[in-house]
Design a protein around this motif. Structure first.
Motif, short mmCIF file in Angstrom:
data_model
loop_
_atom_site.label_atom_id
_atom_site.label_comp_id
_atom_site.label_asym_id
_atom_site.label_seq_id
_atom_site.Cartn_x
_atom_site.Cartn_y
_atom_site.Cartn_z
N LEU A 69 4.88 9.13 73.04
CA LEU A 69 4.28 7.75 71.93
C LEU A 69 3.88 6.14 72.44
O LEU A 69 3.10 5.88 71.84
N LEU A 70 4.33 6.57 73.96
CA LEU A 70 4.40 4.76 74.45
C LEU A 70 3.76 4.89 74.89
O LEU A 70 2.27 3.89 74.70
N PHE A 71 2.09 6.06 75.48
CA PHE A 71 1.05 6.01 75.93
C PHE A 71 -0.16 5.70 75.15
O PHE A 71 -0.84 5.00 75.01
N LYS A 72 0.84 6.37 74.04
CA LYS A 72 -0.98 6.17 73.10
C LYS A 72 -0.61 4.92 72.05
O LYS A 72 -2.01 4.05 72.17
N VAL A 73 0.47 3.66 72.09
CA VAL A 73 0.81 2.46 72.01
C VAL A 73 -0.45 2.14 72.99
O VAL A 73 -1.02 1.08 72.60
N TRP A 74 0.06 2.49 74.04
CA TRP A 74 -0.72 0.92 75.06
C TRP A 74 -1.91 1.84 75.30
O TRP A 74 -2.79 0.16 75.05
N GLU A 75 -2.67 2.57 75.48
CA GLU A 75 -4.38 3.73 74.70
C GLU A 75 -4.92 2.76 73.75
O GLU A 75 -5.86 1.92 73.43
N TRP A 76 -4.13 2.68 72.41
CA TRP A 76 -4.29 1.77 71.70
C TRP A 76 -4.96 0.26 71.56
O TRP A 76 -5.66 -0.50 71.34
N SER A 77 -3.66 0.11 72.49
CA SER A 77 -3.86 -1.62 72.42
C SER A 77 -5.02 -1.89 73.52
O SER A 77 -5.56 -3.20 73.41
N VAL A 78 -5.33 -1.60 74.65
CA VAL A 78 -6.13 -0.91 75.25
C VAL A 78 -7.67 -0.72 75.27
O VAL A 78 -8.79 -1.54 74.81
N HIS A 79 -7.77 -0.32 74.19
CA HIS A 79 -8.78 -0.10 73.25
C HIS A 79 -9.10 -0.94 72.35
O HIS A 79 -10.63 -1.41 72.10
N ARG A 80 -8.43 -1.50 71.41
CA ARG A 80 -8.09 -2.88 70.47
C ARG A 80 -9.07 -3.85 71.72
O ARG A 80 -10.39 -4.67 71.06
N ARG A 81 -8.31 -3.67 72.12
CA ARG A 81 -8.89 -5.23 73.47
C ARG A 81 -9.89 -5.23 73.84
O ARG A 81 -11.29 -6.30 74.08
N LYS A 82 -11.24 -4.03 74.37
CA LYS A 82 -11.96 -3.79 74.49
C LYS A 82 -13.21 -4.13 73.63
O LYS A 82 -14.03 -4.27 73.95
N ASN A 83 -12.47 -3.80 72.74
CA ASN A 83 -13.37 -4.03 71.03
C ASN A 83 -13.19 -5.24 70.67
O ASN A 83 -14.45 -5.18 69.69
#
Length: 350
Positions: free
Chosen positions: A336-350
């Motif tokens: 789940l930590l990877f999902k948290v990290w992936e979410w943060s990266v996606h939001r920063r790109k948008n």
């Protein structure tokens, strides 16, 4: 000051929704309140008022927040239940930011004020502000009171409220008519096969399916706390949760987590959604990590998104990382930590 509104206003016998799109979020440099157009639900006229910058009512909090008020424009006294949502314009998912837990009285002089909804800094760093606009949705349920006419009508006969839930609730206490017993953690609970079968397909299969034992009068329920099973029965018979006002926040949150699991186990979908919504409203720094784990396990998409959004601001994530819940998440659910990290990266790109 009026804002642009898109009035969905889906109204069914006193229940309806209104969507309020505020355009020019960044242009409102003087922070004027912005009013929606008038909309009608339950035979009454309403209006939403959005306040873009309000100082917190907590004297020790110096941050600015946003506020949304629901105003009754008709000359009347009305009892209502209200749910207020923000729409994430990236994921297109609604997020409950405020709701009433019991009916409240409104008049032209008494408004419903949803204060301290969200810090301005959090709002502006989220997906709620997009293309210089935010979208607010309000759901209103009008509750008719005996002796208080809603509108002028040729028929003035008041119909009493439904009694079935109350009568079924009383049935739960009637041990004489019970025909099945459950043993849960050393405690016994009496119930009625037909009621359970009507409310849960899992109970129906256990009690009336091809694998049932017609001689069986007692069932053992494993891996469940007696208090949770008692709350589950209360919902099955009353269509409502037991009163948890006396419980502290941590115990209430734990009970809701276990009750959500029980609702999933017995395929009681509405109870599962109720628990999901209450857990969403109860998120804080201490419980968000393990709530995320539960949401993933139980496939609660909106609760998962809410947890991820809650942890997104850097200052929030820093506080979450310091909690025991986050340490437990690392040990037991590292994926789940990877999902948290992936979410943060996606939001920063948008």
């Amino acid at each position: 000051m009026a804002g642009q509104t898109n009035s969905v206003s889906v109204v069914v016998k006193g229940y309806g929704t209104h969507q309020f799109k505020v355009i020019g979020y960044n242009q409102n440099i003087y922070n004027f309140p912005i009013s929606s157009g008038t909309f009608n639900i339950g035979g009454y006229d309403w209006r939403l008022v959005y306040y873009p910058r309000v100082r917190s009512r907590n004297e020790f909090d110096n941050d600015d927040y946003i506020e949304v008020d629901l105003e009754l424009l008709s000359k009347a006294e009305v009892r209502v239940m209200v749910d207020l949502f923000f729409f994430n314009q990236i994921t297109n998912l609604p997020y409950v930011v405020a709701c009433t837990k019991e009916p409240m009285r409104l008049t032209k002089k008494i408004v419903w004020a949803a204060c301290d909804l969200m810090k301005l800094s959090e709002l502006e760093s989220s997906g709620y502000v997009r293309d210089d606009s935010i979208i607010i949705q309000c759901q209103v349920t009008v509750i008719l009171l005996p002796g208080v006419p809603k509108t002028k009508s040729l028929c003035e006969i008041e119909v009493p409220p439904p009694e079935m839930a109350q009568q079924f609730g009383m049935l739960l206490e009637d041990m004489a008519s019970a025909d099945v017993t459950f043993e849960v953690g050393g405690k016994s609970f009496h119930a009625h096969r037909l009621v359970l079968a009507a409310r849960s397909p899992v109970f129906k299969a256990q009690l009336f399916g091809s694998m049932r034992d017609t001689r069986m009068e007692s069932l053992v329920i494993g891996e469940m706390d007696p208090a949770v099973f008692k709350a589950l029965l209360h919902y099955i018979y009353n269509e409502s949760l037991p009163n948890m006002d006396s419980a502290d926040r941590a115990n209430r949150h734990e009970m809701l987590c276990h009750l959500l699991e029980a609702a999933d186990r017995y395929a009681i979908e509405r109870l599962k959604i109720i628990c999901e919504r209450m857990l969403l409203m109860d998120l804080d720094v201490e419980n968000v990590a393990m709530t995320l784990a539960l949401a993933e396990q139980q496939h609660c998409k909106q609760l998962t998104h809410a947890c991820l959004e809650f942890m997104e601001p850097p200052e929030k994530m820093e506080a979450v990382v310091a909690t025991e819940g986050y340490n437990k998440l690392k040990r037991e659910y590292p994926a789940l930590l990877f999902k948290v990290w992936e979410w943060s990266v996606h939001r920063r790109k948008n």
